[in-house]
Write an enzyme that holds these catalytic residues in place. Structure first.
Site, mmCIF file in Angstrom:
data_model
loop_
_atom_site.group_PDB
_atom_site.id
_atom_site.type_symbol
_atom_site.label_atom_id
_atom_site.label_comp_id
_atom_site.label_asym_id
_atom_site.label_seq_id
_atom_site.Cartn_x
_atom_site.Cartn_y
_atom_site.Cartn_z
ATOM 1 N N HIS A 1 -16.461 45.911 42.400
ATOM 2 C CA HIS A 1 -16.206 47.380 42.881
ATOM 3 C C HIS A 1 -14.723 47.748 42.562
ATOM 4 O O HIS A 1 -14.325 48.912 42.604
ATOM 5 C CB HIS A 1 -16.861 47.665 44.094
ATOM 6 C CG HIS A 1 -15.955 47.304 45.157
ATOM 7 N ND1 HIS A 1 -15.984 45.835 45.860
ATOM 8 C CD2 HIS A 1 -14.732 47.561 45.510
ATOM 9 C CE1 HIS A 1 -14.951 45.821 47.046
ATOM 10 N NE2 HIS A 1 -14.303 46.764 46.749
ATOM 11 N N SER B 1 -9.931 44.574 49.135
ATOM 12 C CA SER B 1 -11.111 44.186 48.269
ATOM 13 C C SER B 1 -10.553 43.300 47.042
ATOM 14 O O SER B 1 -9.504 43.478 46.612
ATOM 15 C CB SER B 1 -11.648 45.500 47.456
ATOM 16 O OG SER B 1 -12.087 46.263 48.630
ATOM 17 N N GLY B 2 -11.640 42.278 46.690
ATOM 18 C CA GLY B 2 -11.369 41.305 45.706
ATOM 19 C C GLY B 2 -10.424 40.034 46.058
ATOM 20 O O GLY B 2 -10.388 39.088 45.397
ATOM 21 N N ASP C 1 -21.206 41.763 43.457
ATOM 22 C CA ASP C 1 -19.946 42.387 43.467
ATOM 23 C C ASP C 1 -18.788 41.349 43.087
ATOM 24 O O ASP C 1 -18.000 40.860 43.813
ATOM 25 C CB ASP C 1 -19.739 42.867 45.223
ATOM 26 C CG ASP C 1 -18.482 43.705 44.860
ATOM 27 O OD1 ASP C 1 -17.920 44.323 43.958
ATOM 28 O OD2 ASP C 1 -18.055 44.028 46.180
ATOM 29 N N GLY D 1 -8.336 48.170 50.673
ATOM 30 C CA GLY D 1 -7.205 47.526 49.603
ATOM 31 C C GLY D 1 -7.267 46.215 49.863
ATOM 32 O O GLY D 1 -6.344 45.495 48.776
#
Length: 439
Positions: free
Chosen positions: A237, A380-381, A284, A378
């Protein structure tokens, strides 16, 4: 409360309603499709004596091409894109036991006749450009399910070759009584982090050397984890719809934004899972390939990927880190923050008062049901990292949640053990032209 990714896109009620609508819609579609396929298959079966099903066979990517299972990893390319000869090597269990798939069957590799050229070849197939060392351990010391279907591999020439193409011998017992374990990369260590900080959540240099910041158009957008000198693992995402590599820069070895003293590298390629959908929650996962290799120096280091079949128990304390917001819909942090959170089982996370059955095999939950500590926008990942026998392993990638740090709404992460085949397959495909080296 919003389902938090890079940007909130739906609230909890919409999530439940949307899920129910999709199930109802899919049920009708599936009923109609099943009728059509049944009629069509019967017609073809009667007229041509063939069927359309891939049941019991290997499907080539997303195409309709099917091949027999025994043709997978048999040394010959049968799929148009060669998928049947990718992902034919894996590391399994807590000891990184080497397994090779030959003719559709996974076999544990005996230490008999093993050499460094085979080790180099195996690492190449795992997507690495380096090889460190092979180790041999007792067959009886590994997990029970790895002790059968044994094979020894023989290669006399000094060349890199796919293991499924070598001469091999199926065995009931290893002659040496030992099996092969493999190390392709020194990973999961923090050589520059020498002190343990008690209290506080501001990260110190070298504490999470695998953490990177992904900048899109010169702004921090997401986190990521270093898994090799060329590859960063992040969330789909983060990059979906923004796949132009020229707009991205990866910053490694920093703890403060803006960047000071970090390695800043351009991006060569972005690959997200083909089944990821922006309004979905599964698949994801994404890979970012750097245009130049990172320099590992203690402040920049790779984290280890887990092995196939490895399990991480509920209650295991792990770390999350990132420059994300410190409160829901807040501003991103200037400094790299971190927190310790416990892993939660799928059963716990799928309770009605928590995520009501939305947690799939692709996901793993971590956090406190009482709230208070969580990843947020923020982050994320970024990594969900767990220490195992003095080495750090990447157990999850920050994916989504309902709000941030809310009661009964822990963070949800992409489960790396479930993503391994996808990760390895793409790394192997992209690294194929590059020469491997022995460290």
């Amino acid at each position: 409360m919003p389902v938090t990714k890079v940007q909130p896109f739906m609230n909890e009620d919409d999530l439940v309603k949307g899920w129910k609508k999709r199930l109802l819609a899919h049920r009708m579609v599936l009923i109609i499709a099943a009728c059509v396929i049944t009629v069509f298959t019967l017609a073809l079966g009667i007229g041509l004596g063939v069927g359309l099903s891939c049941v019991g066979r290997f499907r080539c990517g997303f195409s309709s091409q099917c091949i027999r299972s025994s043709a997978q990893c048999d040394g010959e390319v049968h799929c148009d894109n060669g998928e049947d000869e990718l992902g034919c090597v894996r590391l399994s269990g807590r000891s990184s036991v080497l397994q090779v798939q030959k003719g559709g069957v996974w076999r544990t590799v005996c230490s008999d006749d093993w050499n460094n050229w085979l080790g180099l070849s195996a690492c190449k197939q795992l997507g690495y450009t380096s090889y460190v060392e092979s180790f041999f351990i007792s067959l009886t010391s590994i997990e029970q399910d790895l002790q059968s279907n044994l094979v020894s591999i023989n290669l006399n020439q000094s060349q890199i070759i796919k293991l499924q193409n070598t001469t091999s011998y199926s065995k009931a017992h290893c002659s040496s009584g030992k099996v092969t374990t493999l190390k392709c990369l020194e990973c999961g260590f923090r050589p520059k982090y020498l002190t343990r900080i008690v209290g506080g959540n501001i990260s110190r240099p070298g504490q999470f050397p695998w953490q990177v910041s992904l900048h899109f158009s010169s702004e921090h957008l997401c986190g990521g984890s270093i898994i090799t000198s060329h590859w960063i693992l992040t969330a789909a995402h983060c990059v979906f719809g923004f796949a132009d590599p020229s707009l991205w820069v990866v910053h490694a070895g920093e703890v403060e934004q803006p960047v000071h003293g970090a390695q800043s590298l351009a991006v060569e390629q972005i690959i997200h899972h083909a089944r990821y959908h922006p309004k979905g929650l599964d698949y994801d996962i994404a890979l970012v390939k750097l245009s130049k290799p990172l320099i590992f120096n203690g402040f920049v280091e790779p984290i280890c990927l887990p092995n196939y079949g490895e399990e991480f128990e509920e209650g295991t304390m792990c770390w999350i880190s990132g420059w994300g917001a410190t409160e829901d819909k807040g501003e991103t942090s200037v400094v790299l923050r971190s927190a310790m959170v416990p892993l939660l089982s799928t059963k716990t996370c799928n309770q009605p008062q928590v995520y009501q059955g939305f947690i799939s095999p692709w996901m793993i939950c971590a956090g406190y049901l009482g709230g208070g500590i969580d990843s947020c926008q923020g982050d994320s990942g970024g990594p969900l990292a767990c220490e195992d026998s003095s080495r750090w392993k990447l157990v999850g990638t920050t994916s989504w949640g309902i709000g941030c740090a809310i009661r009964n709404k822990p963070g949800v992460y992409t489960r790396i053990t479930h993503s391994l085949h996808w990760i390895r397959q793409h790394m192997e495909r992209e690294e194929a032209p590059n020469a491997a080296t022995i460290n």
